[in-house]
Design a protein around this motif. Structure first.
Motif, PDB file in Angstrom:
ATOM      1  N   ARG A  74      39.480  41.829  40.213  1.00 49.42           N
ATOM      2  CA  ARG A  74      38.431  42.255  39.271  1.00 49.42           C
ATOM      3  C   ARG A  74      37.617  41.015  38.916  1.00 49.42           C
ATOM      4  O   ARG A  74      37.975  40.279  38.017  1.00 49.42           O
ATOM      5  N   ALA A  96      33.656  42.846  35.612  1.00 52.96           N
ATOM      6  CA  ALA A  96      34.856  42.888  34.782  1.00 52.96           C
ATOM      7  C   ALA A  96      35.072  44.277  34.182  1.00 52.96           C
ATOM      8  O   ALA A  96      36.203  44.689  33.949  1.00 52.96           O
ATOM      9  N   ASP A  97      33.986  44.996  33.941  1.00 53.48           N
ATOM     10  CA  ASP A  97      34.107  46.321  33.338  1.00 53.48           C
ATOM     11  C   ASP A  97      34.121  47.446  34.371  1.00 53.48           C
ATOM     12  O   ASP A  97      33.901  48.609  34.043  1.00 53.48           O
ATOM     13  N   ASP A 104      32.406  33.672  25.170  1.00 50.45           N
ATOM     14  CA  ASP A 104      33.477  34.343  25.911  1.00 50.45           C
ATOM     15  C   ASP A 104      34.837  33.738  25.589  1.00 50.45           C
ATOM     16  O   ASP A 104      35.756  33.807  26.390  1.00 50.45           O
ATOM     17  N   LEU A 107      29.026  53.545  26.693  1.00 49.30           N
ATOM     18  CA  LEU A 107      30.340  53.634  26.051  1.00 49.30           C
ATOM     19  C   LEU A 107      30.259  53.288  24.563  1.00 49.30           C
ATOM     20  O   LEU A 107      31.100  53.712  23.788  1.00 49.30           O
ATOM     21  N   GLN A 142      39.459  41.884  27.366  1.00 44.28           N
ATOM     22  CA  GLN A 142      39.629  42.192  28.785  1.00 44.28           C
ATOM     23  C   GLN A 142      38.426  41.766  29.601  1.00 44.28           C
ATOM     24  O   GLN A 142      38.566  41.330  30.726  1.00 44.28           O
ATOM     25  N   SER A 143      37.228  41.925  29.008  1.00 52.88           N
ATOM     26  CA  SER A 143      36.032  41.472  29.718  1.00 52.88           C
ATOM     27  C   SER A 143      35.588  40.125  29.199  1.00 52.88           C
ATOM     28  O   SER A 143      34.643  39.549  29.719  1.00 52.88           O
ATOM     29  N   PHE A 144      36.231  39.645  28.156  1.00 51.31           N
ATOM     30  CA  PHE A 144      35.927  38.354  27.547  1.00 51.31           C
ATOM     31  C   PHE A 144      34.486  38.254  27.080  1.00 51.31           C
ATOM     32  O   PHE A 144      33.894  37.199  27.127  1.00 51.31           O
ATOM     33  N   ASN A 148      25.000  41.531  34.912  1.00 50.93           N
ATOM     34  CA  ASN A 148      25.787  40.306  34.796  1.00 50.93           C
ATOM     35  C   ASN A 148      25.376  39.260  35.825  1.00 50.93           C
ATOM     36  O   ASN A 148      26.034  38.232  35.958  1.00 50.93           O
ATOM     37  N   LEU A 198      38.675  36.027  37.535  1.00 50.86           N
ATOM     38  CA  LEU A 198      37.930  36.266  36.297  1.00 50.86           C
ATOM     39  C   LEU A 198      38.277  35.199  35.265  1.00 50.86           C
ATOM     40  O   LEU A 198      37.403  34.619  34.620  1.00 50.86           O
ATOM     41  N   ARG A 199      39.569  34.910  35.160  1.00 52.30           N
ATOM     42  CA  ARG A 199      39.980  33.877  34.201  1.00 52.30           C
ATOM     43  C   ARG A 199      39.451  32.510  34.615  1.00 52.30           C
ATOM     44  O   ARG A 199      39.055  31.701  33.765  1.00 52.30           O
ATOM     45  N   THR A 210      36.289  31.004  25.861  1.00 49.17           N
ATOM     46  CA  THR A 210      36.761  29.761  26.459  1.00 49.17           C
ATOM     47  C   THR A 210      35.706  28.939  27.198  1.00 49.17           C
ATOM     48  O   THR A 210      35.881  27.735  27.350  1.00 49.17           O
ATOM     49  N   SER A 211      34.635  29.557  27.711  1.00 49.82           N
ATOM     50  CA  SER A 211      33.786  28.728  28.571  1.00 49.82           C
ATOM     51  C   SER A 211      32.342  28.573  28.097  1.00 49.82           C
ATOM     52  O   SER A 211      31.672  27.632  28.481  1.00 49.82           O
ATOM     53  N   ASN A 267      37.639  58.878  28.440  1.00 49.38           N
ATOM     54  CA  ASN A 267      37.247  58.065  27.294  1.00 49.38           C
ATOM     55  C   ASN A 267      37.247  58.837  25.987  1.00 49.38           C
ATOM     56  O   ASN A 267      36.579  58.461  25.034  1.00 49.38           O
ATOM     57  N   LYS A 309      36.260  44.831  25.187  1.00 45.79           N
ATOM     58  CA  LYS A 309      35.147  43.935  25.492  1.00 45.79           C
ATOM     59  C   LYS A 309      35.564  42.489  25.226  1.00 45.79           C
ATOM     60  O   LYS A 309      35.269  41.585  26.005  1.00 45.79           O
ATOM     61  N   LYS A 319      36.115  50.537  33.550  1.00 48.14           N
ATOM     62  CA  LYS A 319      35.605  51.245  32.384  1.00 48.14           C
ATOM     63  C   LYS A 319      34.494  52.204  32.798  1.00 48.14           C
ATOM     64  O   LYS A 319      34.268  53.227  32.157  1.00 48.14           O
ATOM     65  N   ALA A 371      36.670  31.946  36.219  1.00 45.87           N
ATOM     66  CA  ALA A 371      35.246  31.928  35.891  1.00 45.87           C
ATOM     67  C   ALA A 371      35.051  31.641  34.409  1.00 45.87           C
ATOM     68  O   ALA A 371      34.057  31.038  34.006  1.00 45.87           O
ATOM     69  N   LYS A 372      35.997  32.083  33.601  1.00 44.50           N
ATOM     70  CA  LYS A 372      35.888  31.878  32.153  1.00 44.50           C
ATOM     71  C   LYS A 372      36.576  30.589  31.710  1.00 44.50           C
ATOM     72  O   LYS A 372      36.789  30.381  30.520  1.00 44.50           O
TER      73      LYS A 372
END
Lengths: 451, 316, 292
Positions: free
Chosen positions: A406, A411-412, B57, B79, B275-277, A449, A123-124, B59-60, B260, B272, A415, A126-127
């Motif tokens: 993940r 990513a979620d 996000d 949510l 953690q999900s960036f 996504n 995940l990191r 960084t990218s 939740n 968001k 959740k 990808a970002k």
């Protein structure tokens, strides 16, 4: 990365011009304050002789027990690289360390090496938060062979490595042999299948005069191998996503796994389970050490707590059960990697360092002192270490252990899944309803996504 | 800025120049804030507003996506509504309760009784304690079988709930914990109460007003500016609740659990973002909340004209 | 306080005193009960801080420590490098208090007592800034401070304080509004300018509010966690709140040390509050002299 900087700078222009004036007043020494390539490391780094590179290594190992160990490993490295590379250890709190490193990465001033979670390495990547290590690996291709294949796979993104695995872990069943004997069970034989386990658990339950549970034999709701892990075990070790990254949630086997957990809820009573769960929720007391639970699944590092606080306990350790003979004692694991954040200034030297961190010597030392399952296979199988039967058992168990990643598109995932799991466990929905809903939610998420 | 000395001529012009002079003083006084705002807040604010229309996000990437984040927020993200509901639930109970409790404490603490200093310190104490230690402490206290809270409830014959594991009791548990720290607000009231002149009370007392009447007709009107201040800031503060849902969970891997029920708006936003960036999405959520709170505050301020009483006048 | 009542008839005076005494007793009882409720959680902290880890791990939790491990306090303090962290925290808190008192009393005066065009707009804008959740501006703010080369120093934690904080400006404005304008007009007739009025009349009159600001600022800086975490890059510059986290790790939390260190870290704020209370009383005298 470039795009971001541009946008960031564009919208910060107003403040920066004012800011530059201010900082110009304060510190008149920097004439090139507006040059964004500056984003320089701390001034004291510049003072060092040119040829020596100082690496900033971030960990969350600040406790009395772990800190000396990591610093000893760093010391050894520094001695071996006298005059060329010097590693400086920085401690930041667990969890918050990543918020900080993300902020610094975004600002173009990340640490050189950081310890991060294994599950989200892709995940990191990808970002674009970490550095692609392919070019370094090309020069040192054997580094790859240090690790178990599935562990290595977790650090890959589009077939390129973005980190090196440092530690992993695995979950096993700890059981109280004294309690086994007391209940007339063979203390050297732990049930193989989940059904057998249930029978054994019933025998281990103990009620006091008021009909309250003085001891619960086993309840899957507790501790380190939760209902979700059991569902995955029931499904032949298949995780919540399939090989193509699609949702794999509402499978008959996973539903069966939840049904199994429900049986315990029905037998023991929701209230009793809640009470036990809440009683140990703050992770202060441990019910296994306190003798309130006879079978306790946990990561094998739990052994260090037994060693320090469970003096005199006669404890056995066994693999996670399987659904039926040959189905597989699937266990779940996690772990940590060492990686070079994107934009770090000294990737070549950092590569030297992370290579060293995952090499036999450092890894053997770490394993010996921490009871951690290290990622390096040779270190993990160190003959001296494997003399310890519990450590040996954990190493053997790694073969049945899966680390679930993940990925970015999902990513979620948790959740969406976790509330449904909560609903199932509290009987607000049936396993089928809950998992069907989660399957739908996660599929939508992935589709949204573009995964 | 402008040389004002030669404008003193006719009466009209001199009033004008006086006003101008006043204005210059006014700007001079608020200038530090304006500078601070422009330097430290405005840029980041603008940035986050822009980010809310992108797929930022951190960084990218940061590509313009129009109102997609806002649309997803209202139509796709269940949510989002859940977390909004959780936060509103908390705000609705927390704000009146803590405001009232702090006022009540302050009134009680405003007596001349020996040892009052110690009492004030005792009640202030909980609001000082910060960090995760508080949350863990309360998780122990809220333990259904061994915790102090249920033990105390047991003495009066109440079978306490499984606070932090039962989704319908987690928010009341957090509200209860926050009530414990209400002594922080007491400070302001206390300062204000001590500013109420004694002779007003004496006059009311001689008129035969009961303590309760004295409270409502002398004390409350005198301290309405502070009550108003507390209401506004408590409201804003309550909307920011976040850490409780992050830390006070049975399993650290599932923030906001169980079911939740503790997924507060800001916690959802934080997850968001970090953690999900999905920082773009998170900033969109932030701006929506921002607008909601501004509207509520404006309503609050409009209503305040009806009941807030300023001794010095000029309450614009 | 009751001098005016002395002239009333004796029986009225007596019954009034009796009523007052009964009321005081009732209030005292209520306060003691509430005080116990308030303190009970601290008892738990104290008792945990004195236990051995082995005892903490036992179940059900013991109500009192079997043996009093006072050495936990020393150990927590020394092993956590708290002397250093405490000095850092003290420094940050003191700078914060000075900065906030100076800037906020100043700015609030402008918003409360001077008429100028655009005041309402600016004031609303300021209130609005209070509503921005911190972490949505966290990243851009970080980038800004990074471009200013402030990261790794205490500047991001101290300098913004000199430019006012919305919350405290709002609070002081509320206080200033309660001070009659006649005072200002009178001073103006005597030839005083706004700067003089601010420094010599308004700040002394707002003393209770200033003390509240001092205490809350001190407390806020003392308990700050995210700020130092983000902007400090050296352990020798850590503050207490970051230091406390070293007792928590992924595997095991050393509750006894955590609670011991938390209790020690509470002490300065508590002492400050305890001793500063007298100034509330002083503040009262000044305020009541001008009000009504």
């Amino acid at each position: 990365m470039k795009k971001v900087n541009k946008a960031a700078i564009a919208s910060l222009v107003l403040t920066l011009t004012t800011g530059a004036l201010l900082s110009g007043c304060g510190s008149s020494n920097n004439g090139n304050g507006n040059e964004n390539s500056a984003a320089s490391p701390a001034p004291q780094d510049n003072a060092a002789p040119k040829e020596k590179v100082v690496l900033d290594f971030w960990t969350f190992w600040g406790s009395e027990t772990r800190r000396p160990l990591v610093e000893k490993i760093i010391d050894d490295f520094n001695k071996a690289h006298e005059g060329t590379i010097e590693v400086k250890h920085s401690y930041y709190p667990y969890g918050d360390i990543w918020t900080k490193s993300l902020a610094q990465t975004a600002a173009g001033n990340p640490p050189d090496v950081i310890v991060n979670s294994i599950e989200e390495t892709g995940l990191r990547a990808a970002k674009k938060q970490n550095t692609n290590l392919a070019e370094f690996l090309a020069k040192d291709p054997t580094v790859k062979d240090r690790f178990r294949e599935d562990l290595w796979n977790t650090v890959l993104y589009k077939n390129d490595p973005y980190a090196l695995p440092f530690t992993t872990d695995t979950r096993m069943m700890f059981y109280n042999k004294t309690a086994f004997k007391e209940a007339g069970l063979d203390p050297n034989k732990f049930p193989d299948t989940w059904d057998e386990l249930e029978e054994v658990a019933k025998k281990l339950d103990k009620k006091d005069a008021n009909g309250k549970y003085a001891r619960i034999g086993y309840a899957p709701q507790f501790a380190g191998f939760d209902a979700k892990s059991i569902a995955v075990n029931f499904d032949g070790g298949k995780g919540w996503l399939d090989e193509n990254g699609q949702a794999n949630i509402s499978t008959p086997n996973k539903i069966e796994g939840f049904n199994y957990v429900q049986r315990y809820t029905d037998r023991l009573g929701q209230k009793n389970i809640d009470e036990y769960k809440a009683a140990f929720g703050s992770k202060e007391a441990n019910p296994f050490i306190a003798g309130k639970v006879a079978i306790w699944p946990d990561a094998v590092t739990f052994q260090t707590q037994l060693r320090d606080f469970g003096k005199g306990m006669d404890v056995g350790i066994a693999p996670i059960p399987e659904t039926k003979e040959g189905a597989g004692h699937w266990s779940t694991g996690g772990g940590f990697v060492v990686e070079i954040p994107a934009g770090a200034k000294h990737p070549a030297e950092s590569w030297e360092f992370i290579k060293y961190l995952t090499d036999v010597q450092a890894q053997t030392y770490w394993a010996k002192m921490n009871y951690d399952n290290v990622a390096n296979v040779q270190a993990s199988n160190d003959p001296e270490l494997t003399k310890d039967p519990i450590y040996k058992a954990s190493v053997d168990n790694l073969a049945n252990t899966r680390v679930y990643t993940r990925p970015a598109a999902a990513a979620d995932l948790f959740k969406m899944l976790d509330p449904q799991v909560d609903a199932i466990l509290t009987k607000k929905s049936t396993p089928k309803e809950g998992l069907d809903q989660a399957q739908k939610d996660v599929s939508d998420l992935i589709a949204q996504n573009g995964g | 800025m402008i040389d004002l000395s030669n404008t003193y001529r006719t009466g009209k012009r001199s009033r004008l120049s006086l006003e101008r002079k006043e204005a210059v003083w006014g700007y001079a006084f608020v200038l530090p804030w304006i500078i601070g705002f422009l330097v430290f807040t405005f840029g980041p604010l603008l940035f986050s507003l822009y980010a809310s229309f992108t797929n930022y996000d951190i960084t990218s990437q940061m590509d313009w996506v129009g109102v997609r984040n806002y649309r997803n927020m209202f139509t796709h993200d269940t949510l989002f509504w859940k977390s909004l509901h959780n936060t509103l639930y908390y705000v609705v109970f927390n704000v009146p309760l803590t405001t009232f409790a702090a006022l009540l404490l302050a009134v009680t603490m405003n007596q001349k009784i020996p040892g009052m200093r110690i009492f004030r310190t005792v009640f202030y104490l909980p609001s000082v304690l910060a960090g995760v230690a508080v949350f863990y402490l309360w998780m122990m206290l809220l333990n259904p079988s061994t915790g102090l809270v249920n033990m105390a409830l047991g003495w009066v014959g109440i079978d306490g709930p499984a606070w932090m594991t039962d989704p319908s009791w987690t928010k009341p548990a957090v509200i209860l914990m926050k009530l414990w720290g209400a002594g922080g607000g007491m400070l302001l009231y206390l300062a204000a109460l001590q500013g109420v002149p004694d002779h007003l009370y004496e006059a009311a007392e001689l008129d035969g007003a009961s303590p309760i009447r004295r409270f409502w007709h002398v004390t409350v009107p005198m301290i309405t500016p502070v009550i108003f201040f507390e209401l506004v800031t408590n409201l804003i503060g309550a909307f920011q609740i976040f850490q409780e849902g992050y830390v006070m969970v049975q399993d650290q891997a599932t923030p906001g659990s169980p079911m939740n029920s503790l997924l507060f708006y800001n916690l959802h936003m934080f997850l968001k973002a970090f953690q999900s960036f999905q920082m773009g999405y998170a900033t969109a959520m932030a701006w929506f909340l921002f607008v909601v709170v501004i509207v509520l505050t404006l309503i609050n301020m409009a209503l305040s004209k009806l009941w807030v009483h300023y001794e010095g006048g000029d309450n614009r | 306080m009751s001098t005016t009542a002395a002239s009333s008839s004796g029986s009225y005076f007596q019954s009034r005193r009796a009523r007052k005494r009964i009321a005081n007793i009732v209030i005292a009882i209520i306060m003691i009960a509430l005080g116990i409720v308030c303190l009970a959680p601290f008892w738990w902290m104290l008792s945990t801080s004195l236990k051995s880890m082995k005892e903490i791990m036992s179940f059900p939790p013991t109500k009192y420590p079997h043996a009093l491990h006072w050495e936990n306090y020393k150990h927590a303090w020394v092993s956590g490098h708290f002397s250093r962290y405490a000095l850092n925290t003290l420094f940050l808190s003191c700078v914060g208090v000075v900065a906030h008192i100076l800037s906020n009393t100043f700015i609030a005066y402008g918003f409360a007592k001077i008429k100028f065009p655009g005041k309402n707009f600016l004031f609303s804008l300021m209130l609005a800034t209070m509503m921005i959740p911190g972490f949505c501006t966290l990243i851009p703010q970080y980038i800004l401070f990074s471009k200013l080369h402030w990261v790794g120093t205490y500047l991001p934690l101290t300098i913004p304080g000199f430019f006012g904080s919305a919350f405290q400006i709002f609070m002081l404005r509320q206080f200033y509004l309660g001070i009659p304008n006649d005072l200002i007009e009178a001073a103006k007739i005597d030839g005083a300018n706004h700067f003089y009025i601010w420094s010599r009349i308004m700040v002394p009159l707002a003393k209770p509010a200033v003390i509240v600001i001092a205490i809350t600022t001190f407390q806020g800086a003392w308990n700050d966690f995210l700020g130092p975490l983000l902007y400090v890059n050296k352990e020798s510059m850590f503050n207490i709140q970051i230091g406390l986290t070293a007792f928590r790790s992924a595997e095991l939390t050393q509750w006894n040390y955590l609670m011991a260190a938390s209790l020690i870290s509470l002490a300065p704020v508590i002492l400050l509050f305890f001793f500063f209370q007298r100034y509330f009383i002083e503040g009262m005298n000044i305020a009541s002299g001008t009000k009504g």
